[in-house]
Design an enzyme around this catalytic site. Structure first.
Site, PDB file in Angstrom:
ATOM      1  N   ASP A 313      -0.683  -4.436  -2.456  1.00 42.71           N
ATOM      2  CA  ASP A 313      -1.475  -4.782  -1.285  1.00 42.71           C
ATOM      3  C   ASP A 313      -2.625  -3.781  -1.201  1.00 42.71           C
ATOM      4  O   ASP A 313      -2.564  -2.683  -1.776  1.00 42.71           O
ATOM      5  CB  ASP A 313      -0.613  -4.744  -0.023  1.00 42.71           C
ATOM      6  CG  ASP A 313      -1.188  -5.594   1.095  1.00 42.71           C
ATOM      7  OD1 ASP A 313      -2.366  -5.991   1.002  1.00 42.71           O
ATOM      8  OD2 ASP A 313      -0.459  -5.863   2.064  1.00 42.71           O
ATOM      9  N   LEU A 314      -3.660  -4.150  -0.489  1.00 45.70           N
ATOM     10  CA  LEU A 314      -4.877  -3.356  -0.473  1.00 45.70           C
ATOM     11  C   LEU A 314      -4.585  -1.922  -0.015  1.00 45.70           C
ATOM     12  O   LEU A 314      -4.266  -1.690   1.147  1.00 45.70           O
ATOM     13  CB  LEU A 314      -5.908  -4.011   0.450  1.00 45.70           C
ATOM     14  CG  LEU A 314      -7.357  -3.565   0.303  1.00 45.70           C
ATOM     15  CD1 LEU A 314      -8.299  -4.644   0.822  1.00 45.70           C
ATOM     16  CD2 LEU A 314      -7.631  -2.270   1.049  1.00 45.70           C
TER      17      LEU A 314
END
Length: 887
Positions: A313-314
Site C-alpha cells: 500500500d502507498l
C-alpha cells in the site's frame, strides 16, 4: 519437486551439435517465443537481467515522470511522451509499473513504445490505476457504479461479477492492466471511514462477493482486450483497526485472523486466482503486515498457492522505517519487506533509495539473490499472463465502443435498485402514490448526488439526484417543493401541509471514505435537529439515507415511519431511489453490516463469540437493524426446513432445503440466508455464522424449494492443533430472511468425517459445491503450475453437483517430469485410467480424455483422483479435471 535446468540442457546440446546450436542461436530467446510456457519465459528472462534491471521491475513510477501535460494524477488531453523526463527517470533500465496517469489508448501506446524501445530486453510497462467502483481516463468518461457497500447490499455475486467485468473492460480499452480492488477487509468497526469500500462485516459474504468480483475482472484469461489484474486489498485485517482509526494496529490471534480476516480473501485467491494483492499498513500482534512472512509467504503462497505479485500500500514499506521503527534505515525496510514477500513498492521511497537498497543488498549479501529473483519473477509472470510481451499495444478503436456501453449502464442501474435497503415501513407508508398533490423534498442530500470515495472524475456525466428522480416520476398535477435544509425553520414551513416529506440526510465525502474516521455515528452537522423538527411538522415522513457506514439512529427508528437506506448508489442513484419510493422497484437490498444503537454498543457485529453474554446496564444490546435485514413490498414465508448429512466415512455433504413462498400480492426478490452453529466444538465459535445465501425472485403466490450444500469449507474450524478440521457432533441450522429470524433444524456428523477434499495438492478445492452442466474442477492460474501431488494414497477429491442424469466425458490436464506414471479418476462407481503417462515438463500441461462416466441421477457426487499404481507413482501436477455432457 525436481527440475532440470533449461540452461544446462541448452549448453549440452550446443557441445554435441554445433550446427543445431547455430540454428538455435538464430531463433528468438525463449522469453520472446509466444508458444513457450510462461514459467520457461520468466526463467529465461530473469536469467538475462542485471541486478539493476531487476530492481527497476520492482519499482512504480508516477505519470508525472513520463508525460508533458498532467494535472496531479491525470494526464491532460493532448499529453504526449516527454522524452527528456523519461530519459532522466527511466533511462535504459525499463520500469516495473506506471501509476497515476489515466491515459487513453493512444497515449498508453505511445508510452509503451518508448519503454519497450529504450530498455535492453524490451520489457513492457505495467499500467496500474484505481477503479474501485468505476473507471475513467482523462479523455473519456466511464461508467460510475454504486459504491462497494451497495454491491454488498445486493447479496448478488453475479451482479458483482458483471460490475467488475464492466470496470475492467473500460480500463483495459484505455491501456490499463491492473486495478487496485476490490477491498475485502471485513468491516467490524463502523467508525472506520473505509467501510463504504468494503463488502460488510461478514467473512463469508465478503468472500463470495470477492471471488465473483475478481473473476469478473480477470475473466478466464488475462490475455484479452477486456480483462485486467484484480488486486484484493488490504491484506489482511485492515477493517478491524484499534478505535476504528485507519492504519491503526489490529489486535487478534491466529484463530480470528484465519476464520474472519483471511477467510474474506481466501476465495478470491484460491477460487478466482487473483493475480495481485495489496499488503496493508498496520501491524498484527506487533508484526507489520509488510514484514510478516507468515502472512505473505506461508499462508498466501504456500497454503493458498497465490501466483501473482504483492504490492505495498502507498508508503507501507516506509512505515517499517518511520512509523513501526522496525528498520534502522530505509534500505533495511526495503530488504525486510522483500524477504517477507512484498514484491513492488508504491511510492515508498524515492527511486534511487529503493533501487540502491536492492542493488547494494545483493552485493553485500544482506539481500539474497534468490529473494530478488523471486520478486522479479512474480512481476514478470503477471506481465506475461497479460500478453504484454506478445501484443503490448491497445486497439485505439476499442474505447469508444466500450466506455459507457448500454450494457454497463444497465448494470449500474440494476445494482442501484437491488442495493436499496428498506429498514422500516410502518403502516405501509411506502410506496407513495405518484398522484399526491404536494411532495416536499428536504435535506443536503436531496439535490446532490453522493457517490462515495474513489469516484473517478466524470466531466460529461449528469448524476441523477433524488430530487431529479422524484420530479421525473410524479404526475403532472403533483407539486414538488425543495429545500436544502440549511434553514431549519424554512424547511419546516415547507414540510407543513405536504402529503409526504422526503428527508434526504446522511453523509458526504469528507466525513466518510479513506482517512475519514469518526468518533460518533449520529447524523452529522445539524441533521438530527432538522430531522426532529421536520418530523414534528406532522406530514408523513420518509427518511432517505445516503451514507458510507451504518449510522446510530435510535430516534429515527422510533419516530420516523419509513426509512430507506441507499448508501452511495452511483450515477443513477436518484432514479433508483425514486422508483423505489413510488413502487416501480420493489426494495430487495439486505444489510451487509449491522446498525448499532449507539457508539457505546461497538463492536456490534452479528457473529460474536458465545462468551459475549453480559449487557450494558443502560442500553439495549441488540442492534437497531441487524445484519441481513431488509423489508419488501411483499411478504415471504419459510416452511419445510430439512437438513441431511452424508453417511459417516463418505465425502462430506450436508443438504439443507427450505420452501420459500411469496405470500404477498406482488413479485419480489428474497435473499434466503443460512446460518450455522455447532452445539459443541473444540474452540469457541460464533453464536451463529452465515454459511450460505441465495437471492431468488418469486411471483405473487409462487413457491420455490431452495437447497444449499454445505461442504468442509462451510463446516471446518481452526482447532487447537492449528489445523482446519470438520468436527463430529450436532449442528443447528437457521434459514430465514435475516440473521435474527428464520426456522431452525439440526443435523449430526458422526466420526469419521470425510471432508470431501483429499490429498496434498497445494490448492485442493476448499469451496462450495461446484455445478454444471460443464464442470471444471480447477485450481490453476491460466495453465501454470498449481501444486505437486506426491501422495498416491490420499489422492485428491472434489464434491460436485451433477444437474441431471447422463453420461459425462472426463478429461484432465496434467504435467509431470521424468517418470512414467498413471492415475485414475473415480466417480459414480466407475474408474477411468489415464494409462501410462510420459514426461511433459512441470509447467507444460497436456490434456488427456479419459472416457465417459454415467451418473444415474442428479445429485451430489465425489470425484477423486488416485494413483493407478502407488508402487511406481512418482509425482504429478494436476491442473484441471473437466466433466462435460457426452454427446
Amino acid at each position: 519437486m525436481r527440475k532440470i535446468s533449461a540452461m544446462l540442457l541448452v549448453s549440452a546440446t550446443a557441445l554435441l551439435y554445433p550446427v543445431a546450436s547455430q540454428a538455435a542461436a538464430a531463433a528468438p530467446p525463449v522469453y520472446k517465443q509466444r508458444g513457450a510456457p510462461i514459467e520457461r519465459r520468466v526463467q529465461d528472462l530473469v536469467g538475462r537481467m542485471t541486478v539493476e534491471e531487476k530492481a527497476r521491475q520492482l519499482d512504480m513510477y508516477p505519470g508525472t515522470d513520463v508525460v508533458d501535460k498532467i494535472s496531479g494524477t491525470h494526464a491532460l488531453p493532448g499529453a504526449h511522451v516527454d522524452a527528456g523526463k523519461m530519459t532522466k527517470s527511466l533511462g535504459a533500465a525499463g520500469v516495473g509499473s506506471i501509476h497515476d496517469l489515466y491515459a487513453d489508448a493512444a497515449l498508453s501506446n505511445e508510452i509503451q513504445r518508448w519503454v519497450i524501445g529504450h530498455n535492453r530486453l524490451g520489457i513492457p510497462a505495467l499500467f496500474i490505476e484505481e477503479g474501485l467502483h468505476g473507471f475513467a481516463n482523462s479523455y473519456q468518461d466511464g461508467t460510475l457504479y454504486p459504491q462497494s457497500i451497495n454491491l454488498a447490499a445486493t447479496w448478488n455475486p453475479d451482479l458483482a461479477r458483471r460490475t467488475a467485468a464492466g470496470i475492467a473492460a473500460e480500463a483495459r480499452s484505455s491501456g490499463v492492466h491492473m486495478l487496485l480492488g476490490p477491498v475485502l477487509d471485513v468491516a467490524r468497526d463502523p467508525r472506520w471511514g473505509r467501510v463504504e469500500e468494503d463488502f460488510g462485516e461478514d467473512p463469508y459474504l465478503t468472500g463470495e462477493l470477492g471471488a465473483a468480483y475478481v473473476h469478473g475482472m480477470q475473466g478466464d484469461s488475462l490475455d484479452t482486450d477486456h480483462t485486467v489484474i484484480s488486486e484484493p486489498k488490504h491484506f489482511a485485517g485492515h477493517g478491524s483497526p484499534e478505535g476504528g482509526l485507519n492504519t491503526a494496529p489490529v489486535h487478534a490471534g491466529e484463530r480470528e485472523i484465519r476464520t474472519v480476516m483471511l477467510r474474506s480473501f481466501e476465495p478470491a485467491i484460491r477460487r478466482s486466482h487473483a493475480m495481485g494483492v495489496m499488503v496493508a499498513y498496520h501491524e498484527i500482534d506487533g508484526i507489520p503486515c509488510t514484514a510478516n512472512s507468515w502472512l505473505l509467504t506461508d499462508v498466501l503462497r504456500k497454503e493458498w498457492g497465490f501466483q501473482g505479485f504483492v504490492l505495498a500500500d502507498l508508503g507501507a514499506i516506509r512505515y517499517l522505517y518511520d512509523t513501526h521503527d522496525l528498520a534502522a534505515t530505509p534500505g533495511d525496510a526495503v530488504r525486510i519487506a522483500l524477504t517477507a514477500g512484498v514484491d513492488m513498492q508504491f511510492y515508498d521511497f524515492d527511486h534511487a533509495t529503493f533501487q540502491n537498497a536492492i542493488i547494494s543488498g545483493v552485493r553485500t549479501g544482506s539481500l539474497a539473490p534468490a529473494v530478488l529473483d523471486r520478486a522479479v519473477s512474480r512481476v514478470l509472470r503477471a506481465k506475461f499472463a497479460l500478453g504484454l510481451f506478445d501484443h503490448p499495444y491497445v486497439d485505439t478503436k476499442l474505447a469508444p465502443k466500450v466506455m459507457r456501453s448500454p450494457a454497463y449502464l444497465a448494470t449500474t442501474l440494476q445494482s442501484s435498485r437491488q442495493s436499496l435497503c428498506l429498514l422500516k415501513n410502518d403502516n405501509a407508508l411506502l410506496p407513495l402514490a405518484k398522484t399526491l398533490k404536494k411532495i416536499t423534498v428536504i435535506g443536503p442530500n436531496a439535490a446532490t448526488a453522493q457517490t462515495g470515495d474513489y469516484t473517478p472524475p466524470l466531466a460529461n456525466v449528469r448524476f441523477v439526484t433524488v430530487l431529479d428522480g422524484v420530479k421525473s416520476l410524479v404526475s403532472a398535477g403533483t407539486e414538488v417543493v425543495y429545500d436544502d435544509g440549511n434553514n431549519i425553520d424554512a424547511a419546516v414551513a415547507k414540510a407543513r401541509g405536504a402529503d409526504a416529506v422526503l428527508l434526504c440526510l446522511g453523509e458526504r465525502q469528507g466525513i466518510s471514505g479513506e482517512g475519514s474516521d469518526r468518533s460518533s455515528l449520529g447524523l452529522p452537522d445539524r441533521q438530527q435537529e432538522l430531522l426532529e423538527a421536520v418530523t414534528a411538522a406532522g406530514a408523513p415522513t420518509v427518511l432517505v439515507l445516503q451514507n458510507g457506514r451504518p449510522l446510530a439512529l435510535p430516534w429515527a427508528a422510533e419516530h420516523v415511519p419509513a426509512i430507506l437506506e441507499a448508501w452511495y448508489p452511483g450515477e443513477r442513484g436518484g432514479q433508483a431511489i425514486a422508483e423505489t419510493l413510488f413502487g416501480d422497484n420493489n426494495p430487495s437490498g439486505r444489510l451487509p453490516i449491522s446498525f448499532p444503537r449507539s457508539i457505546g454498543a461497538l463492536p456490534d457485529f452479528y457473529n460474536y463469540d458465545r462468551n459475549k453474554r453480559n449487557h450494558y446496564i443502560d442500553a439495549d444490546p441488540a442492534p437497531l437493524f441487524p445484519f441481513g435485514h431488509g423489508l419488501s413490498y411483499t411478504t415471504f414465508q419459510y416452511s419445510s426446513l430439512t437438513a441431511a448429512a452424508s453417511a459417516p466415512g463418505k465425502p462430506l455433504d450436508v443438504a439443507v432445503s427450505v420452501t420459500v413462498a411469496n405470500t404477498g400480492a406482488r413479485a419480489g426478490d428474497e435473499v434466503v440466508q443460512l446460518y450455522l452453529k455447532p452445539s459443541v466444538s473444540s474452540v469457541v465459535t460464533p453464536e451463529k455464522a452465515l454459511k450460505g445465501f441465495r437471492r431468488i425472485t418469486l411471483k405473487a403466490g409462487e413457491k420455490r424449494r431452495v437447497t444449499f450444500h454445505l461442504t468442509s469449507y462451510e463446516l471446518e474450524v481452526w482447532n487447537m492443533q492449528r489445523k482446519w478440521s470438520v468436527e463430529s457432533g450436532d449442528y443447528s441450522v437457521t434459514v430465514g430472511g435475516s440473521s435474527k429470524e428464520g426456522g431452525v433444524t439440526q443435523f449430526s456428523l458422526r466420526a469419521p468425517v470425510a471432508p470431501g477434499q483429499g490429498g496434498v495438492i497445494t490448492l485442493s478445492p476448499r469451496q462450495s459445491t461446484l455445478s454444471g452442466p460443464s464442470i471444471r474442477l480447477a485450481e490453476e492460474v491460466g495453465r501454470e503450475f498449481i501444486g505437486y501431488w506426491d501422495n498416491p494414497v490420499a489422492g485428491a477429491s472434489w464434491i460436485v453437483h451433477i444437474p441431471k442424469a447422463g453420461r459425462y466425458q472426463v478429461g484432465a490436464d496434467y504435467s509431470t517430469q521424468n517418470w512414467p506414471t498413471s492415475f485414475d479418476v473415480i466417480a459414480a462407481g466407475k474408474k477411468l485410467s489415464s494409462g501410462s503417462i510420459k514426461s511433459s515438463g512441470w509447467t507444460d500441461y497436456k490434456h488427456i480424455d479419459l472416457g465417459a462416466i454415467a451418473f444415474p441421477a442428479a445429485g451430489v457426487y465425489p470425484v477423486s483422483i488416485q494413483a493407478h499404481d502407488s508402487k511406481t507413482f512418482q509425482g504429478l501436477n494436476i491442473g484441471t479435471v473437466t466433466l462435460t455432457p457426452a454427446k
